[in-house]
Design an enzyme around this catalytic site. Structure first.
Site, short mmCIF file in Angstrom:
data_model
loop_
_atom_site.label_atom_id
_atom_site.label_comp_id
_atom_site.label_asym_id
_atom_site.label_seq_id
_atom_site.Cartn_x
_atom_site.Cartn_y
_atom_site.Cartn_z
N LYS A 51 1.08 -3.81 0.44
CA LYS A 51 1.40 -2.66 1.29
C LYS A 51 0.67 -2.77 2.63
CE LYS A 51 2.39 0.04 -2.83
NZ LYS A 51 1.91 0.98 -3.86
N ASP A 89 4.36 8.71 -0.83
CA ASP A 89 4.79 8.23 -2.15
C ASP A 89 5.82 9.17 -2.76
OD1 ASP A 89 3.95 5.74 -3.00
OD2 ASP A 89 1.98 6.43 -3.69
N GLN A 107 -3.14 4.64 -5.05
CA GLN A 107 -2.56 3.69 -5.99
C GLN A 107 -2.83 4.14 -7.43
OE1 GLN A 107 -0.64 0.97 -4.97
NE2 GLN A 107 -0.15 0.86 -7.14
#
Ligand code: NDP
Length: 291
Positions: free
Chosen positions: A52, A119, A96
């Site tokens: 990412k 997200d 994460q």
């Protein structure tokens, strides 16, 4: 059978974003800035976060990697999220997952400012997605929709079967595929570990999304001739022939299933890169919404 090439399509999406960023710079505007929070040192999480951050650099975004020890308390982590929320330069925040057992994923997700929720896991983002209102769509299902769109696959009226009902993949996937949109407009069946006659249900699928995290679970005898197969699974299995000591396996037995399919995503190089491309799109949106 045609491969749905996640590397190719994500590359095109990232290239388009790169041009948008160049335009922002020309116009003296701020470039998107993504903050990634990594707690602990889980190998797979390290790899995902590194990809990412690398994608941000390729496109021209700013990124900040916040590395925290696995022993950090929930309160301290919530404090870090608060600081990132308050930082005006940061447009998107991703934490994460999975987090260490002593920290509640839910509390941490709910603490993210919904305007920075790239997200798409915050209840406000989920609510907007369900209602079909503009907002952040979870990166993996969003990436799959972008892939179907790129290959101009008309999913209208298809029977889509989604195996897996997690909040980050299966459930949002089922919502997007059943939406009045294109791609979308499918009749969706969502399956889970309590589903009876899973094989019979999968055999009815025009579009099968496997998101259960069980390597090579979907075999040829579970798939209809000509079905579209989306393999979300990524599991590390021991492989001593590889330098890393492991190989990545999808949820679909590619060798036996691919000859029966019309389109299929490989693992790796399928859904994984599309997830990152969708995250990059969400980060761009977060920055544009603010300015
Ligand atoms: P979860 O473990 O959160 O969910 C798995 C789901 O599969 C659950 O709903 C579970 O049912 C269901 N399930 C498990 N076993 C069976 C079975 N035998 N039959 C039917 N259903 C079953 O996983 P995630 O959704 O987070 O991830 C799924 C996979 O996708 C993993 O391999 C993960 O690594 C991968 N992934 C890949 C991404 C990418 O970018 N390519 C991004 C995110 C995930 P129940 O609810 O009843 O327990």
């Amino acid at each position: 059978m045609q491969i749905l090439d996640g590397v190719l399509v994500s590359g095109a999406i990232k290239e388009a974003l790169k041009m948008e960023v160049a335009q922002l710079i020309t116009n003296g505007k701020k470039v998107p800035h993504l903050a990634a929070v990594l707690v602990g040192n889980n190998g797979a999480s390290e790899t995902y976060v590194a990809s990412k951050v690398k994608s941000c650099a390729e496109i021209g975004y700013k990124s900040t990697l916040v590395r925290l020890d696995a022993t950090i308390s929930e309160n301290k982590l919530l404090g870090v999220i608060e600081e990132l929320n308050a930082d005006m330069d940061i447009d998107g925040i991703l934490v994460q997952l999975p987090l260490p057992k002593h920290i509640s994923d839910e509390k941490v997700i709910n603490a993210i400012d919904p305007s920075k929720d790239v997200d798409g896991f915050h209840p406000i983002s989920v609510g907007r997605m369900v209602l079909g209102a503009p907002g952040f769509i979870p990166a993996t299902p969003h990436g799959i929709m972008l892939l179907l769109e790129h290959y101009k696959i008309d999913t209208r009226g298809m029977h889509a079967v989604v195996v897996g009902r997690s909040n980050i993949v299966g459930r949002p996937m089922s919502i997007l595929l059943s939406s009045n949109s294109n791609p979308g407009n499918c009749t969706v069946t969502i399956c889970h570990s309590h589903t009876k006659n899973l094989r019979e249900i999968c055999l009815q699928a025009d579009l099968l999304v496997a998101a259960l995290g069980k390597p090579e679970f979907v075999k040829a005898d579970m798939v209809k001739e000509g079905a579209i197969i989306i393999d979300v699974g990524i599991t590390r299995v021991v492989d001593t022939s590889k330098k890393s000591g492991f190989a990545l396996k999808g949820d679909v037995d590619f060798a036996s299933v691919s000859p029966k399919s019309s389109y299929i995503t490989p693992v790796p190089r399928g859904v994984g890169p599309m997830t990152i491309a969708a995250l990059m799109k969400n980060t761009f949106k977060a920055c544009m919404d603010k300015n």
